[in-house]
Design an enzyme around this catalytic site. Structure first.
Site, PDB file in Angstrom:
ATOM      1  CB  CYS A  94       9.930  79.194 120.474  1.00 27.20           C
ATOM      2  SG  CYS A  94       8.335  78.702 121.185  1.00 27.20           S
ATOM      3  CB  ALA A 139      13.670  80.439 114.199  1.00 25.40           C
ATOM      4  N   PRO A 140      16.290  81.918 115.607  1.00 24.95           N
ATOM      5  CG  PRO A 140      17.951  83.556 115.373  1.00 24.95           C
ATOM      6  CD  PRO A 140      16.738  83.205 116.189  1.00 24.95           C
ATOM      7  N   GLY A 141      18.115  79.842 115.944  1.00 26.95           N
ATOM      8  CA  GLY A 141      18.946  78.675 116.206  1.00 26.95           C
ATOM      9  C   GLY A 141      20.165  78.897 117.071  1.00 26.95           C
ATOM     10  N   GLY A 142      20.364  80.091 117.585  1.00 34.22           N
ATOM     11  CA  GLY A 142      21.538  80.341 118.415  1.00 34.22           C
ATOM     12  C   GLY A 142      21.583  79.456 119.646  1.00 34.22           C
ATOM     13  CG  ASP A 197      10.559  78.987 114.969  1.00 33.02           C
ATOM     14  OD1 ASP A 197      11.011  79.428 116.049  1.00 33.02           O
ATOM     15  OD2 ASP A 197       9.919  79.684 114.170  1.00 33.02           O
ATOM     16  CB  CYS A 242      14.586  88.624 124.912  1.00 32.03           C
ATOM     17  SG  CYS A 242      13.463  88.546 123.494  1.00 32.03           S
TER      18      CYS A 242
END
EC number: 2.1.1.176
Length: 433
Positions: free
Chosen positions: A251, A253-256, A275, A373
């Protein structure tokens, strides 16, 4: 007749109508910004985010002022008045401009029959001031279900959580440890006239005193740093990354976090980022390219391991599951409008299913970090409790840290107005054969 672009308040009303219909600001705001000249775009973004942040308080006031709800075809004018109320209550925009230009925006939306109503409601609002909120939903500007759920789950903290959600999050950076030390980058920021300080918990984090465009950040385009909240950065401190490991970011994305993993240990054998979203996966590649990093990207449902897994188990897995995102509301205030209480049980089912699937492809002796989160226990430590009842051989690793709260089966960070977002982490290890 030449095409006349809509006034920015009318554009904002259409954006809010789209959010109410189920689109996120991330989806509907970019095309709206393109409708306006560059100089008006920051104001549009600020209005859309601000109106979503204070939506439930503004809605409470507007409903008190309307004798009856507007018809569904006129719903956009309801949102137009919310935009105007936001400016009256929370901005420094001149009152006469808000009133006059909102009436003009009503005409531009082809609703001339409602200009009298709009004018009357807004003049009364300006004259009388904001009314006392009638309930906690209006007072704290959150949906009723969310207020009650937070009150139940966090009886000592619910008001602080709601208050933190209504603040604007600080801009936090992750220094690319392959390029600079944190102290070196702090010096570069100082030389660029950007005031900043080290984050309290993330070893490579820097919090800016005030947000700045990324173009002003030293070496940003050349991969010197990335924008990432402090709580999200903590994943690399828990993975115990070592050279030669095969690592999965599920999972992704966005790749941080994918990039953070690669920066934290430059000698990993392979990093695979998965993703489900074809639309979001290119963003992962853009981040990797900017930072000059490499990972194998795969579009797939991570839980459907038969569709993508090559049979080679992973030493480390980061499982940042889909969740209610209630820990990042201050960054994404549209969550208040988009999320429903009925979403939580299906999300918990998805989370447990992903955890089961990832466990099956973790190497014996390997480590899995579960992350959300969210601030709801149902998605966090209770998921780990349920998993440990099923997988009795799984070893829960205690997180020895000075951040968050010990929930027995993980640590919970609550949103801090001056620091990190709300996040949950748990660490599991698979016994050796």
């Amino acid at each position: 007749m030449a095409y006349q672009p809509l006034p920015f308040r009318a554009v904002a009303a259409n954006v809010l109508l789209a959010v109410e219909s189920g689109q996120s600001l991330t989806q509907c705001l970019p095309p709206a910004l393109n409708q306006l000249p560059p100089e008006q775009r920051p104001q549009l973004q600020a209005i859309c985010y601000g109106t979503c942040r204070w939506f439930h308080r503004l809605e409470g006031e507007l409903n008190q002022r309307l004798k009856k709800p507007l018809r569904k075809p006129d719903r956009v004018v309801h949102h137009l008045m919310l935009v105007a109320l936001f400016q009256l209550r929370f901005s420094e925009q001149a009152t006469y401009a808000v009133l006059n230009e909102t009436v003009e925006a009503c005409r531009a939306l082809d609703k001339p029959h409602l200009t009298g109503l709009v004018n009357g409601v807004l003049r009364a609002a300006e004259r009388e001031g904001a009314p006392e909120p009638k309930d906690d939903s209006s007072r704290y500007s959150h949906p009723v279900w969310m207020v009650e759920k937070l009150r139940h789950n966090w009886p000592e903290d619910w008001q602080a959580i709601l208050g933190a959600n209504n603040t604007q999050a600080p801009m936090t950076l992750r220094v690319n440890a392959l390029r600079f030390s944190r102290d070196e980058y702090l010096k570069l920021l100082s030389e660029a006239g950007i005031e900043a300080k080290p984050t309290r918990f993330a070893p490579h984090g820097i919090q800016l005193d005030r947000p700045v465009p990324v173009e002003r950040l030293p070496w940003f385009e050349d991969g010197g740093a990335s924008v990432q909240d402090e709580a999200a950065q903590l994943c690399t401190t828990l993975l115990d990354l070592q050279p030669g490991q095969r690592v999965l970011d599920a999972c992704a994305a966005p790749g941080g976090k994918t990039c953070a993993i690669l920066e934290a240990c430059g000698e990993l054998d392979e990093v695979i980022a998965i993703d489900e979203s074809a639309e979001r996966l290119p963003r992962v590649q853009e981040n990797l390219d900017r930072l000059d990093l490499h990972a194998t990207l795969t579009q797939a449902d991570a839980a459907d391991i038969d569709s993508w897994w090559d049979g080679n188990p992973f030493d480390r897995i980061l499982l940042d599951v889909p969740c209610s995102a209630t820990g990042v509301i201050r960054r994404h205030p549209d969550i208040k409008l988009l999320r429903r209480e009925s979403d939580i049980v299906p999300l918990a089912s998805i989370q447990l299913g992903l955890l089961d699937a990832m466990w099956s492809i973790l190497k014996p002796g390997g480590r899995l970090v579960y992350a959300t989160c969210s601030v709801f226990p149902q998605e966090n430590h209770r998921i780990i409790q349920r998993f440990l009842k099923q997988q009795t051989q799984a070893k829960l690793i205690s997180i020895d840290a000075d951040w968050g709260r010990d929930m027995t089966t993980g640590r919970q960070l609550l949103p801090d107005p001056d620091s990190h977002d709300g996040f949950f982490y748990a660490v599991l290890e698979k016994p050796e054969l």
